[in-house]
Scaffold this active site. Structure first.
Site, mmCIF file in Angstrom:
data_model
loop_
_atom_site.group_PDB
_atom_site.id
_atom_site.type_symbol
_atom_site.label_atom_id
_atom_site.label_comp_id
_atom_site.label_asym_id
_atom_site.label_seq_id
_atom_site.Cartn_x
_atom_site.Cartn_y
_atom_site.Cartn_z
ATOM 1 N N VAL A 34 -1.722 23.158 55.739
ATOM 2 C CA VAL A 34 -0.747 23.494 54.503
ATOM 3 C C VAL A 34 -1.322 23.522 53.253
ATOM 4 C CG1 VAL A 34 1.276 22.141 53.061
ATOM 5 C CG2 VAL A 34 1.230 21.929 55.421
ATOM 6 N N GLU A 73 2.040 28.653 58.281
ATOM 7 C CA GLU A 73 0.713 28.315 58.504
ATOM 8 C C GLU A 73 0.222 28.567 59.985
ATOM 9 O OE1 GLU A 73 -0.270 24.564 59.917
ATOM 10 O OE2 GLU A 73 1.319 23.396 59.299
ATOM 11 N N LYS A 95 4.491 13.311 59.398
ATOM 12 C CA LYS A 95 4.325 12.512 60.680
ATOM 13 C C LYS A 95 4.236 11.091 60.750
ATOM 14 C CE LYS A 95 1.655 16.691 61.571
ATOM 15 N NZ LYS A 95 1.119 16.550 60.299
HETATM 16 N N1 PSU Z 1 3.079 20.136 61.191
HETATM 17 C C1 PSU Z 1 2.842 20.102 62.435
HETATM 18 N N2 PSU Z 1 1.533 20.011 63.115
HETATM 19 C C2 PSU Z 1 0.631 20.414 62.603
HETATM 20 C C3 PSU Z 1 0.719 20.314 61.002
HETATM 21 C C4 PSU Z 1 1.796 20.295 60.539
HETATM 22 O O1 PSU Z 1 4.061 20.135 63.159
HETATM 23 O O2 PSU Z 1 -0.356 20.435 63.074
HETATM 24 C C5 PSU Z 1 -0.645 20.402 60.325
HETATM 25 C C6 PSU Z 1 -0.534 20.980 58.949
HETATM 26 O O3 PSU Z 1 -1.386 21.993 58.955
HETATM 27 C C7 PSU Z 1 -1.053 20.127 58.142
HETATM 28 C C8 PSU Z 1 -2.065 19.106 58.933
HETATM 29 O O4 PSU Z 1 -1.654 20.615 56.857
HETATM 30 O O5 PSU Z 1 -1.286 19.193 60.310
HETATM 31 C C9 PSU Z 1 -2.523 17.817 58.315
HETATM 32 O O6 PSU Z 1 -3.672 17.585 58.822
HETATM 33 P P1 PSU Z 1 -4.337 16.424 58.044
HETATM 34 O O7 PSU Z 1 -3.667 15.315 58.395
HETATM 35 O O8 PSU Z 1 -5.920 16.533 58.712
HETATM 36 O O9 PSU Z 1 -4.817 16.734 56.553
#
Ligand code: PSU
Ligand code: MN
Length: 304
Positions: free
Chosen positions: A106, A24, A159
């Site tokens: 993702v 990604e 996370k």
């Molecule tokens: N993994 C990481 N850093 C990131 C991401 C994943 O180590 O920045 C990104 C991915 O693209 C994931 C996104 O889909 O964070 C999630 O964002 P949100 O919580 O707004 O859906």
């Protein structure tokens, strides 16, 4: 399809049934600070190749869904002056129609990967249910995208800024299978163990590939392989907990909502830990790319 551009090497590998791993671009454009972002992107591609697969870094360049991009295109996409958007799966149609630039999350990446015929992807941490989601409804579209897109995703759990228990429950409700890669604990991104147990663990790429191949016969969902960061690479527990509290407080005080939440919290984590969290983030993403490539090789072997 003028809106889809598959790199020659990737297209050839797909046509020959060889292993391909989707990577990604949100982590590169919105997740990690320069110069770590471009360095880690190159390291992920190298890790995929070292394991015998072809990397396909995915993003949207002037409205073209781009599957496999070289370092110069990626560098342009990550240029802050370009204001590349953060694109989830639902955004892709508008990005195409308006000829926009964007990094894919993702959710966005697996949508494009599946469209292009790629079945395995790697990321750092999957998006999930945010704390307080019972009020805000903030749940990453990564979860619902995984529930309808048959792509195997390798991630270090979700996370720790998220509500991990609620995320695990949602993956259950959505029918997305989860297994630990050589662990029985759901990983906590910067730490190996989030404190939540997993029902399944796999010890080898071959078993992960076999589970996915079987699952695809009766289910339209993807599958999550949760690969924890190496023991000696994880963030110190106390540092982690203090940084987490600071990052959550910072996000709350900033008033940021929606898709800006994850980037701002990651940036505050990096600031608070003086870059230690960035080091861990780099290590875990590269490890996930390597495991994804080993699984993709096993998937390709099963289907040949
Ligand atoms: N993994 C990481 N850093 C990131 C991401 C994943 O180590 O920045 C990104 C991915 O693209 C994931 C996104 O889909 O964070 C999630 O964002 P949100 O919580 O707004 O859906
Ligand atoms: Mn969100």
């Amino acid at each position: 399809m003028p809106h889809l551009a598959i790199d020659d090497e990737v297209a050839t590998a797909l046509a020959e049934g060889r292993a391909v791993v989707a990577l990604e671009t949100t982590i590169v454009v919105h997740g990690l600070p320069a110069p770590h972002n471009l360095e880690v992107a190159a390291e992920c591609e190298a890790a995929v190749r070292a394991a015998g697969a072809v990397p396909a870094t995915i993003g949207v360049v002037q409205g073209v869904l781009t599957v496999g991009m070289g370092p110069s295109v990626l560098e342009e996409l990550a240029d802050p002056g370009r204001h590349s958007a953060k694109l989830s799966a639902r955004d892709l149609g508008f990005a195409v129609a308006t000829r926009s630039d964007g990094a894919t999350t993702v959710a966005g990446t697996i949508a494009v990967a599946h469209y292009a015929g790629i079945a395995v992807m790697a990321t750092g941490g999957l998006g999930g249910v945010h704390r307080g989601a019972q009020i805000t409804y903030d749940e990453s579209a990564d979860l619902t995208a995984l529930s309808r897109t048959p792509v195997l995703v390798v991630a270090s759990g979700v996370k720790s800024i998220l509500d991990i228990g609620a995320t695990i429950e949602r993956l259950d409700s959505l029918g997305v299978p989860v297994a630990g890669y050589r662990t029985s604990q759901f990983p906590g991104f910067y730490r190996r163990d989030s404190g939540f147990d997993l029902d399944w663990r796999v010890e080898s790429p071959e078993v992960a590939a076999a589970a996915f191949a079987a699952h695809r016969n009766w289910s339209p969902t993807g599958l999550l392989i949760a690969n924890p960061v190496d023991e000696d690479r994880q963030l110190d527990a106390t540092v982690h907990d203090e940084a987490l509290a600071a990052a959550l407080a910072h996000a709350a005080a900033s008033g940021v909502t929606g898709k800006d939440v994850t980037p701002i919290v990651l940036a505050e984590f990096a600031r608070f830990t003086a870059g230690a969290s960035v080091r861990v983030n780099r290590d875990l993403v590269v490890s996930n790319a390597s495991v994804a490539a080993q699984i993709a090789v096993a998937v390709a072997r099963l289907s040949s």
